[in-house]
Motif scaffolding. Sequence first.
Motif, PDB file in Angstrom:
ATOM      1  N   VAL A 122       0.850  -1.196   0.000  1.00 48.02           N
ATOM      2  CA  VAL A 122       0.000   0.000   0.000  1.00 48.02           C
ATOM      3  C   VAL A 122       0.877   1.234   0.000  1.00 48.02           C
ATOM      4  CG1 VAL A 122      -1.769   1.293   1.230  1.00 48.02           C
ATOM      5  CG2 VAL A 122      -1.849  -1.203   1.210  1.00 48.02           C
ATOM      6  N   ASP A 123       0.678   2.070  -0.990  1.00 41.56           N
ATOM      7  CA  ASP A 123       1.473   3.283  -1.136  1.00 41.56           C
ATOM      8  C   ASP A 123       0.973   4.342  -0.145  1.00 41.56           C
ATOM      9  OD1 ASP A 123       2.887   5.485  -1.909  1.00 41.56           O
ATOM     10  OD2 ASP A 123       2.470   5.280  -4.057  1.00 41.56           O
ATOM     11  N   ALA A 124       1.865   4.834   0.695  1.00 45.48           N
ATOM     12  CA  ALA A 124       1.484   5.852   1.682  1.00 45.48           C
ATOM     13  C   ALA A 124       0.972   7.126   1.026  1.00 45.48           C
ATOM     14  CB  ALA A 124       2.681   6.182   2.570  1.00 45.48           C
ATOM     15  N   ALA A 125       1.337   7.345  -0.235  1.00 49.48           N
ATOM     16  CA  ALA A 125       0.902   8.548  -0.946  1.00 49.48           C
ATOM     17  C   ALA A 125      -0.610   8.592  -1.094  1.00 49.48           C
ATOM     18  CB  ALA A 125       1.562   8.618  -2.323  1.00 49.48           C
ATOM     19  N   ILE A 126      -1.246   7.414  -1.101  1.00 50.14           N
ATOM     20  CA  ILE A 126      -2.706   7.359  -1.195  1.00 50.14           C
ATOM     21  C   ILE A 126      -3.324   8.098  -0.020  1.00 50.14           C
ATOM     22  CG2 ILE A 126      -4.723   5.825  -1.087  1.00 50.14           C
ATOM     23  CD1 ILE A 126      -3.038   3.700  -2.531  1.00 50.14           C
ATOM     24  N   PHE A 127      -2.797   7.833   1.174  1.00 54.05           N
ATOM     25  CA  PHE A 127      -3.349   8.448   2.378  1.00 54.05           C
ATOM     26  C   PHE A 127      -2.931   9.905   2.511  1.00 54.05           C
ATOM     27  CE2 PHE A 127      -3.554   3.939   3.153  1.00 54.05           C
ATOM     28  CZ  PHE A 127      -4.805   3.786   3.708  1.00 54.05           C
ATOM     29  N   GLU A 128      -1.769  10.235   1.988  1.00 51.81           N
ATOM     30  CA  GLU A 128      -1.352  11.631   1.979  1.00 51.81           C
ATOM     31  C   GLU A 128      -2.290  12.457   1.100  1.00 51.81           C
ATOM     32  OE1 GLU A 128       2.663  11.436   0.707  1.00 51.81           O
ATOM     33  OE2 GLU A 128       3.409  10.589   2.594  1.00 51.81           O
ATOM     34  N   ASP A 129      -2.686  11.854  -0.028  1.00 58.91           N
ATOM     35  CA  ASP A 129      -3.626  12.536  -0.926  1.00 58.91           C
ATOM     36  C   ASP A 129      -4.992  12.691  -0.257  1.00 58.91           C
ATOM     37  OD1 ASP A 129      -4.559  13.530  -3.600  1.00 58.91           O
ATOM     38  OD2 ASP A 129      -5.814  11.728  -3.465  1.00 58.91           O
ATOM     39  N   GLN A 150      -5.583  12.859   2.943  1.00 62.32           N
ATOM     40  CA  GLN A 150      -5.466  13.874   3.994  1.00 62.32           C
ATOM     41  C   GLN A 150      -5.525  15.277   3.397  1.00 62.32           C
ATOM     42  OE1 GLN A 150      -5.325  13.456   7.479  1.00 62.32           O
ATOM     43  NE2 GLN A 150      -5.754  15.650   7.254  1.00 62.32           N
ATOM     44  N   ALA A 151      -4.898  15.446   2.237  1.00 69.11           N
ATOM     45  CA  ALA A 151      -4.920  16.749   1.573  1.00 69.11           C
ATOM     46  C   ALA A 151      -6.355  17.140   1.220  1.00 69.11           C
ATOM     47  CB  ALA A 151      -4.047  16.722   0.324  1.00 69.11           C
ATOM     48  N   ARG A 152      -7.144  16.144   0.787  1.00 70.07           N
ATOM     49  CA  ARG A 152      -8.538  16.422   0.441  1.00 70.07           C
ATOM     50  C   ARG A 152      -9.368  16.744   1.691  1.00 70.07           C
ATOM     51  NH1 ARG A 152     -10.143  11.917  -4.179  1.00 70.07           N
ATOM     52  NH2 ARG A 152      -8.129  11.849  -5.237  1.00 70.07           N
ATOM     53  N   VAL A 153      -9.110  16.007   2.765  1.00 67.44           N
ATOM     54  CA  VAL A 153      -9.794  16.281   4.027  1.00 67.44           C
ATOM     55  C   VAL A 153      -9.476  17.693   4.507  1.00 67.44           C
ATOM     56  CG1 VAL A 153      -9.892  15.686   6.479  1.00 67.44           C
ATOM     57  CG2 VAL A 153      -9.924  13.873   4.756  1.00 67.44           C
ATOM     58  N   ASP A 154      -8.216  18.081   4.414  1.00 64.14           N
ATOM     59  CA  ASP A 154      -7.803  19.427   4.824  1.00 64.14           C
ATOM     60  C   ASP A 154      -8.475  20.490   3.965  1.00 64.14           C
ATOM     61  OD1 ASP A 154      -6.212  18.313   6.759  1.00 64.14           O
ATOM     62  OD2 ASP A 154      -4.345  18.494   5.626  1.00 64.14           O
ATOM     63  N   GLN A 155      -8.590  20.200   2.668  1.00 59.33           N
ATOM     64  CA  GLN A 155      -9.229  21.143   1.743  1.00 59.33           C
ATOM     65  C   GLN A 155     -10.704  21.335   2.107  1.00 59.33           C
ATOM     66  OE1 GLN A 155      -9.675  19.843  -2.366  1.00 59.33           O
ATOM     67  NE2 GLN A 155      -9.148  21.886  -3.095  1.00 59.33           N
ATOM     68  N   ASP A 156     -11.382  20.221   2.407  1.00 64.15           N
ATOM     69  CA  ASP A 156     -12.788  20.302   2.809  1.00 64.15           C
ATOM     70  C   ASP A 156     -12.933  21.088   4.116  1.00 64.15           C
ATOM     71  OD1 ASP A 156     -13.653  18.923   0.628  1.00 64.15           O
ATOM     72  OD2 ASP A 156     -14.223  17.095   1.698  1.00 64.15           O
ATOM     73  N   ALA A 157     -12.026  20.863   5.059  1.00 68.28           N
ATOM     74  CA  ALA A 157     -12.090  21.555   6.351  1.00 68.28           C
ATOM     75  C   ALA A 157     -11.915  23.064   6.178  1.00 68.28           C
ATOM     76  CB  ALA A 157     -11.026  21.001   7.290  1.00 68.28           C
ATOM     77  N   THR A 158     -10.989  23.436   5.295  1.00 66.56           N
ATOM     78  CA  THR A 158     -10.761  24.858   5.023  1.00 66.56           C
ATOM     79  C   THR A 158     -12.002  25.492   4.395  1.00 66.56           C
ATOM     80  OG1 THR A 158      -8.391  24.510   4.707  1.00 66.56           O
ATOM     81  CG2 THR A 158      -9.333  26.497   3.748  1.00 66.56           C
ATOM     82  N   PHE A 159     -12.597  24.776   3.435  1.00 61.17           N
ATOM     83  CA  PHE A 159     -13.801  25.273   2.770  1.00 61.17           C
ATOM     84  C   PHE A 159     -14.941  25.411   3.776  1.00 61.17           C
ATOM     85  CE2 PHE A 159     -17.795  24.484   0.454  1.00 61.17           C
ATOM     86  CZ  PHE A 159     -17.733  25.501  -0.480  1.00 61.17           C
TER      87      PHE A 159
END
Length: 234
Positions: free
Chosen positions: A8-15, A17-26
Amino acid sequence: MASQQGMVDAAIFEDLQARVDQDATFRDEIKEIVQVLEKQTRTAQSILSKAHSTPTSQINDVITAGNAAIQAEADTVAKLSTTASQQPYYKWNNMWSRQMQDVIFSILLCGWLGANPTEPSGQLLTIERVASILNIPVNLKDRDAFHITIEEYLQALISLLDELARLARNSVTLGDYRRPLQISQFVKDVHAGFQILNLKNDSLRRRSDGIKYRVKEVEDVVYDLSLRNLIPKE
């Protein structure tokens, strides 16, 4: 034997998390605008509620102040529209739907009182007229952007009937015996209109079922005036 590397590529979860952060900011941006709008709607409704204690001959001062408060609401709705249209509408619209109902209610009440000097009081502003005041579209289907929904308009219209039923009683207290007749006809007309609708929204359907009680409340006021021989002669 060499240990097997993780599949499992850790980049999947990093991506993710980035989307979760984007939603939180919005969400935070929307919440901040909505809080301003809530404060403005309370101000507008406080101003317009003075109609209950203001003689019809002096109602223009209430309308003028109400129009100014509604303009402030419209400015904030414009900011909300710009920000909200950056994301899918129906993913987030529950964050502002109740506040938009309150804004629409203010516009409908002010319009009914006679917001436009060229039009008489007692008018029902259409959903298109409300949208033009706020400078936003109605019930969009062709693109995913901020708009007024039919449900928001109808919810606000039911709130208007609740307010007018109260105004009918308070008008009698102020010695205005003509306005309850005007309100009675308006409420009956809107009730007849709702009977045409086949509503799918459960909340809206339950609230619309209560319109018949507003009709009866206002009819009772008019009946009491007739018993006391206070119905104005045309």
